[in-house]
Design a protein around this motif. Structure first.
Motif, mmCIF file in Angstrom:
data_model
loop_
_atom_site.group_PDB
_atom_site.id
_atom_site.type_symbol
_atom_site.label_atom_id
_atom_site.label_comp_id
_atom_site.label_asym_id
_atom_site.label_seq_id
_atom_site.Cartn_x
_atom_site.Cartn_y
_atom_site.Cartn_z
ATOM 1 N N LEU A 157 16.497 8.325 -2.911
ATOM 2 C CA LEU A 157 17.433 8.994 -3.811
ATOM 3 C C LEU A 157 18.521 8.015 -4.231
ATOM 4 C CD1 LEU A 157 18.711 11.564 -5.114
ATOM 5 C CD2 LEU A 157 19.854 11.945 -2.911
ATOM 6 N N LEU A 158 18.690 7.866 -5.549
ATOM 7 C CA LEU A 158 19.758 7.023 -6.078
ATOM 8 C C LEU A 158 20.871 7.880 -6.651
ATOM 9 C CD1 LEU A 158 17.281 4.937 -6.106
ATOM 10 C CD2 LEU A 158 18.624 3.736 -7.812
ATOM 11 N N ALA A 159 22.103 7.402 -6.526
ATOM 12 C CA ALA A 159 23.265 8.059 -7.114
ATOM 13 C C ALA A 159 24.288 6.983 -7.450
ATOM 14 C CB ALA A 159 23.868 9.080 -6.152
ATOM 15 N N ASP A 160 24.717 6.949 -8.700
ATOM 16 C CA ASP A 160 25.767 6.026 -9.137
ATOM 17 C C ASP A 160 25.428 4.571 -8.805
ATOM 18 O OD1 ASP A 160 28.188 5.431 -10.399
ATOM 19 O OD2 ASP A 160 29.312 5.504 -8.519
ATOM 20 N N GLY A 161 24.159 4.203 -9.008
ATOM 21 C CA GLY A 161 23.764 2.813 -8.822
ATOM 22 C C GLY A 161 23.587 2.366 -7.395
ATOM 23 N N ARG A 162 23.611 3.317 -6.461
ATOM 24 C CA ARG A 162 23.441 2.997 -5.045
ATOM 25 C C ARG A 162 22.361 3.886 -4.437
ATOM 26 N NH1 ARG A 162 29.182 3.010 -5.610
ATOM 27 N NH2 ARG A 162 30.141 0.986 -5.122
ATOM 28 N N ILE A 163 21.827 3.457 -3.300
ATOM 29 C CA ILE A 163 20.889 4.297 -2.564
ATOM 30 C C ILE A 163 21.685 5.314 -1.761
ATOM 31 C CG2 ILE A 163 19.181 4.348 -0.701
ATOM 32 C CD1 ILE A 163 18.192 1.633 -1.657
ATOM 33 N N ALA A 164 21.442 6.597 -2.070
ATOM 34 C CA ALA A 164 22.129 7.670 -1.351
ATOM 35 C C ALA A 164 21.329 8.127 -0.142
ATOM 36 C CB ALA A 164 22.382 8.851 -2.287
ATOM 37 N N ASP A 165 20.007 8.021 -0.240
ATOM 38 C CA ASP A 165 19.131 8.412 0.871
ATOM 39 C C ASP A 165 17.840 7.626 0.721
ATOM 40 O OD1 ASP A 165 17.557 9.552 2.818
ATOM 41 O OD2 ASP A 165 17.931 11.621 2.229
ATOM 42 N N GLY B 288 0.782 -1.220 0.000
ATOM 43 C CA GLY B 288 0.000 0.000 0.000
ATOM 44 C C GLY B 288 0.818 1.275 0.000
ATOM 45 N N GLU B 289 2.137 1.161 0.067
ATOM 46 C CA GLU B 289 3.002 2.342 0.093
ATOM 47 C C GLU B 289 3.135 2.949 -1.303
ATOM 48 O OE1 GLU B 289 7.541 3.591 1.567
ATOM 49 O OE2 GLU B 289 7.015 1.472 1.343
ATOM 50 N N THR B 290 3.366 4.259 -1.346
ATOM 51 C CA THR B 290 3.742 4.935 -2.577
ATOM 52 C C THR B 290 5.191 5.378 -2.441
ATOM 53 O OG1 THR B 290 1.501 5.752 -2.930
ATOM 54 C CG2 THR B 290 3.246 6.835 -4.146
ATOM 55 N N LEU B 291 6.050 4.841 -3.293
ATOM 56 C CA LEU B 291 7.487 5.082 -3.213
ATOM 57 C C LEU B 291 7.946 5.810 -4.460
ATOM 58 C CD1 LEU B 291 10.194 4.443 -1.656
ATOM 59 C CD2 LEU B 291 10.408 2.492 -3.198
ATOM 60 N N GLY B 292 8.648 6.926 -4.280
ATOM 61 C CA GLY B 292 9.238 7.657 -5.390
ATOM 62 C C GLY B 292 10.715 7.368 -5.500
ATOM 63 N N LEU B 293 11.184 7.104 -6.709
ATOM 64 C CA LEU B 293 12.605 6.902 -6.983
ATOM 65 C C LEU B 293 13.116 8.125 -7.736
ATOM 66 C CD1 LEU B 293 12.554 3.175 -8.217
ATOM 67 C CD2 LEU B 293 13.017 4.016 -5.900
ATOM 68 N N VAL B 294 14.071 8.825 -7.147
ATOM 69 C CA VAL B 294 14.597 10.050 -7.751
ATOM 70 C C VAL B 294 16.115 9.974 -7.825
ATOM 71 C CG1 VAL B 294 12.655 11.401 -6.845
ATOM 72 C CG2 VAL B 294 14.794 11.297 -5.543
ATOM 73 N N GLY B 295 16.695 10.892 -8.587
ATOM 74 C CA GLY B 295 18.138 10.945 -8.733
ATOM 75 C C GLY B 295 18.506 11.455 -10.109
ATOM 76 N N PRO B 296 19.772 11.789 -10.332
ATOM 77 C CA PRO B 296 20.195 12.309 -11.631
ATOM 78 C C PRO B 296 20.094 11.249 -12.720
ATOM 79 C CG PRO B 296 22.092 11.904 -10.219
ATOM 80 C CD PRO B 296 20.875 11.711 -9.359
ATOM 81 N N SER B 297 20.096 11.699 -13.959
ATOM 82 C CA SER B 297 20.097 10.769 -15.090
ATOM 83 C C SER B 297 21.300 9.835 -14.983
ATOM 84 C CB SER B 297 20.165 11.533 -16.409
ATOM 85 O OG SER B 297 19.006 12.317 -16.586
ATOM 86 N N GLY B 298 21.068 8.550 -15.236
ATOM 87 C CA GLY B 298 22.146 7.573 -15.141
ATOM 88 C C GLY B 298 22.388 7.020 -13.757
ATOM 89 N N SER B 299 21.536 7.400 -12.794
ATOM 90 C CA SER B 299 21.743 6.940 -11.418
ATOM 91 C C SER B 299 21.218 5.530 -11.183
ATOM 92 C CB SER B 299 21.090 7.898 -10.431
ATOM 93 O OG SER B 299 19.691 7.998 -10.671
ATOM 94 N N GLY B 300 20.403 5.012 -12.114
ATOM 95 C CA GLY B 300 19.891 3.646 -11.975
ATOM 96 C C GLY B 300 18.426 3.558 -11.601
ATOM 97 N N LYS B 301 17.703 4.669 -11.633
ATOM 98 C CA LYS B 301 16.288 4.684 -11.209
ATOM 99 C C LYS B 301 15.429 3.741 -12.051
ATOM 100 C CE LYS B 301 15.611 9.013 -12.123
ATOM 101 N NZ LYS B 301 16.910 9.254 -12.786
ATOM 102 N N SER B 302 15.482 3.930 -13.353
ATOM 103 C CA SER B 302 14.645 3.108 -14.230
ATOM 104 C C SER B 302 15.080 1.650 -14.193
ATOM 105 C CB SER B 302 14.690 3.635 -15.669
ATOM 106 O OG SER B 302 14.057 4.901 -15.752
#
Length: 232
Positions: A215-223, A35-49
């Motif tokens: 928040l993703l950065a460089d293929g890792r979870i930053a936050d 039931g959670e709504t989770l947003g994945l954010v971060g710069p292009s190329g960070s691995g979100k998609s």
């Protein structure tokens, strides 16, 4: 504690290019509550998609585990993954991926028809009404605006009442007004069907509506963010 609807444990993804293997995701451990709504954010190329694709079994992890609805997606073959997605997931892409030779109604009914539903067109018509397209159900994708095509894609993703909705930049190809309307519809579908929603976005206003933002950065979870209080 309630079992999460999605759980990744040290999930990794590497692809082989001309220069050798490239690490896309570098050990993601993450849980998404039912039931959670989770947003994945971060710069292009960070691995979100790529992370979203792992969650949906559209990319296969090269390491670690990806568990959805209690099933280990890394252990399923392609046919099993396709059946699992059909029965449990709805996916919305930035590009609408509608079948050009089918009407809006036929596009939305297709997942139900493939599942043998006898009321596929009736349910598809109801879903199109829910996204404000009752009068456009006989139109082909080329006869619809970008906003209307994304509404059809939303209806198709939601028509089978999936437990999990995945959305990859659902407002990315739309102007501000259409993007805002799609946001309202996406969260409305989540509320109406009680689905877990995971979305990739660059739009701060869309991320702000999520229960939690990772928040993703460089293929890792930053936050990993904190779950909002349900009462807020």
């Amino acid at each position: 504690m309630t079992e999460p609807v999605i759980a990744l444990r040290d999930a990794r993804l590497s692809l082989t290019g001309a220069a050798g293997p490239v690490e896309i995701l570098r050990g993601i451990t993450l849980q998404v509550a039912r039931g959670e709504t989770l947003g994945l954010v971060g710069p292009s190329g960070s691995g979100k998609s790529s992370l979203l694709m792992l969650m949906g079994g559209l990319e296969r992890a090269t390491g670690g585990e990806v568990i959805a609805q209690g099933r280990d997606l890394t252990a399923l073959n392609e046919d099993q993954l396709a059946r699992f997605r059909r029965d449990n997931m709805g996916v919305v892409f930035q590009s609408f991926h509608l079948i050009p030779t089918m009407t809006a109604l036929e596009n939305v009914a297709l997942p139900l028809e493939l599942n043998g539903a006898t009321d596929a067109f009736e349910r598809a018509s109801e879903e199109l009404a829910a996204v404000g397209l009752s009068t456009r159900k006989g139109h082909y994708p080329a006869q619809l605006s970008g906003g209307e095509q994304q509404r059809v894609a939303l209806a198709r993703a939601a028509v089978a009442r999936p437990a999990i909705l995945l959305a990859d930049e659902p407002t990315g190809n739309l102007d501000g007004a259409n993007g805002a309307a799609i946001m309202d519809l996406l969260f409305g579908l989540r509320d109406r069907h009680g689905a877990t929603l995971v979305l990739v976005t660059h739009a701060p206003e869309l991320a702000a509506r999520c229960d939690r933002v990772v928040l993703l950065a460089d293929g890792r979870i930053a936050d990993e963010g904190a779950q909002r209080n349900a009462a807020e």
